[in-house]
Design a protein around this motif. Sequence first.
Motif, PDB file in Angstrom:
ATOM      1  N   LEU A  98       0.863  -1.285  -0.091  1.00  0.00           N
ATOM      2  CA  LEU A  98       0.020   0.050  -0.111  1.00  0.00           C
ATOM      3  C   LEU A  98       0.620   1.521   0.130  1.00  0.00           C
ATOM      4  O   LEU A  98       0.426   2.179  -0.674  1.00  0.00           O
ATOM      5  CB  LEU A  98      -1.012   0.093   1.064  1.00  0.00           C
ATOM      6  CG  LEU A  98      -1.938  -1.261   1.197  1.00  0.00           C
ATOM      7  CD1 LEU A  98      -2.683  -0.797   2.566  1.00  0.00           C
ATOM      8  CD2 LEU A  98      -3.259  -0.539   0.138  1.00  0.00           C
ATOM      9  N   TYR A  99       1.714   1.106   0.919  1.00  0.00           N
ATOM     10  CA  TYR A  99       2.732   2.383   0.800  1.00  0.00           C
ATOM     11  C   TYR A  99       3.504   2.593  -0.509  1.00  0.00           C
ATOM     12  O   TYR A  99       3.783   3.544  -0.912  1.00  0.00           O
ATOM     13  CB  TYR A  99       4.000   2.247   1.742  1.00  0.00           C
ATOM     14  CG  TYR A  99       3.396   3.155   3.411  1.00  0.00           C
ATOM     15  CD1 TYR A  99       3.284   4.394   3.198  1.00  0.00           C
ATOM     16  CD2 TYR A  99       3.184   2.224   4.267  1.00  0.00           C
ATOM     17  CE1 TYR A  99       2.868   5.004   4.269  1.00  0.00           C
ATOM     18  CE2 TYR A  99       2.667   2.969   5.444  1.00  0.00           C
ATOM     19  CZ  TYR A  99       2.325   4.503   5.518  1.00  0.00           C
ATOM     20  OH  TYR A  99       2.320   4.737   6.753  1.00  0.00           O
ATOM     21  N   ARG A 100       3.803   1.626  -1.111  1.00  0.00           N
ATOM     22  CA  ARG A 100       4.585   1.553  -2.331  1.00  0.00           C
ATOM     23  C   ARG A 100       3.567   2.133  -3.565  1.00  0.00           C
ATOM     24  O   ARG A 100       3.980   2.799  -4.376  1.00  0.00           O
ATOM     25  CB  ARG A 100       4.777   0.227  -3.038  1.00  0.00           C
ATOM     26  CG  ARG A 100       5.931   0.332  -4.344  1.00  0.00           C
ATOM     27  CD  ARG A 100       5.802  -1.202  -4.936  1.00  0.00           C
ATOM     28  NE  ARG A 100       4.540  -1.820  -5.372  1.00  0.00           N
ATOM     29  CZ  ARG A 100       4.033  -1.150  -6.579  1.00  0.00           C
ATOM     30  NH1 ARG A 100       4.294  -0.227  -7.185  1.00  0.00           N
ATOM     31  NH2 ARG A 100       2.747  -1.532  -6.948  1.00  0.00           N
ATOM     32  N   ILE A 101       2.470   1.565  -3.362  1.00  0.00           N
ATOM     33  CA  ILE A 101       1.340   2.317  -4.297  1.00  0.00           C
ATOM     34  C   ILE A 101       1.210   3.745  -4.165  1.00  0.00           C
ATOM     35  O   ILE A 101       1.193   4.654  -5.191  1.00  0.00           O
ATOM     36  CB  ILE A 101       0.109   1.516  -4.288  1.00  0.00           C
ATOM     37  CG1 ILE A 101      -0.102   0.134  -4.971  1.00  0.00           C
ATOM     38  CG2 ILE A 101      -1.208   2.264  -5.069  1.00  0.00           C
ATOM     39  CD1 ILE A 101      -1.218  -0.796  -4.480  1.00  0.00           C
ATOM     40  N   LYS A 102       1.172   4.133  -3.104  1.00  0.00           N
ATOM     41  CA  LYS A 102       1.183   5.680  -2.650  1.00  0.00           C
ATOM     42  C   LYS A 102       2.128   6.291  -2.992  1.00  0.00           C
ATOM     43  O   LYS A 102       2.159   7.505  -3.552  1.00  0.00           O
ATOM     44  CB  LYS A 102       0.744   5.634  -1.183  1.00  0.00           C
ATOM     45  CG  LYS A 102       0.514   7.340  -0.657  1.00  0.00           C
ATOM     46  CD  LYS A 102       0.388   7.244   0.992  1.00  0.00           C
ATOM     47  CE  LYS A 102       0.594   8.699   1.123  1.00  0.00           C
ATOM     48  NZ  LYS A 102       1.771   9.326   0.949  1.00  0.00           N
ATOM     49  N   ASN A 103       3.397   6.123  -2.635  1.00  0.00           N
ATOM     50  CA  ASN A 103       4.671   6.603  -2.625  1.00  0.00           C
ATOM     51  C   ASN A 103       5.144   6.564  -4.160  1.00  0.00           C
ATOM     52  O   ASN A 103       6.013   7.447  -4.752  1.00  0.00           O
ATOM     53  CB  ASN A 103       5.768   6.191  -1.967  1.00  0.00           C
ATOM     54  CG  ASN A 103       5.471   6.423  -0.465  1.00  0.00           C
ATOM     55  OD1 ASN A 103       4.716   7.558  -0.224  1.00  0.00           O
ATOM     56  ND2 ASN A 103       5.858   5.531   0.506  1.00  0.00           N
ATOM     57  N   ASP A 104       4.978   5.551  -4.887  1.00  0.00           N
ATOM     58  CA  ASP A 104       5.672   5.305  -6.523  1.00  0.00           C
ATOM     59  C   ASP A 104       4.576   6.402  -7.353  1.00  0.00           C
ATOM     60  O   ASP A 104       5.018   6.638  -8.351  1.00  0.00           O
ATOM     61  CB  ASP A 104       5.268   4.169  -6.911  1.00  0.00           C
ATOM     62  CG  ASP A 104       6.598   3.318  -6.308  1.00  0.00           C
ATOM     63  OD1 ASP A 104       7.416   3.553  -5.776  1.00  0.00           O
ATOM     64  OD2 ASP A 104       6.409   2.069  -6.725  1.00  0.00           O
TER      65      ASP A 104
END
Length: 160
Positions: A98-104
């Motif tokens: 979820l953090y990857r989706i948000k930060n990418d």
Amino acid sequence: MSFVSEAAAIIFNQRFTQKLGKLEIDIVNQRGLSEKTTLSSNTIEGGFNTDNAKDEPTEITLTCTISAFSLKNSVISRISSLAKGKIPNRLKEAHDELYRIKNDREPVTLVMKYREYENMFMTLLDMPSEAGDGEVFRFTATFQQINIAESQLVIIDDSQ
């Protein structure tokens, strides 16, 4: 999905999986879908036509639950992961994804029960936790669809 339909889907090899990008969701507790059309506030001359209406981007808010244990995350897959030297932690993997989706800041595809939504951009991520959560991870995420336009350069030969 109920236990009976989940079991039937596995037996007949037709398991339905809801996804946010690569992240598989066990339960979508709540789904809010907003499809809005904006009408022009300008005076319309000679009657209405579709140029006076503009579709706004689709917005989807999901409240989801991911369990540390699922049918796909069975004992066999855990044993094979351990044999490869990996200690599986499905909740941490979901949190990190979820953090990857948000930060990418890259659009993802949402695979829901009735439809796939492409080019969805995460605009909100809320991950509350309570003392009694145990082996589940709950989150709310809001996505807005990106309208992608393409253009093409055409060279006109004016010698004719």
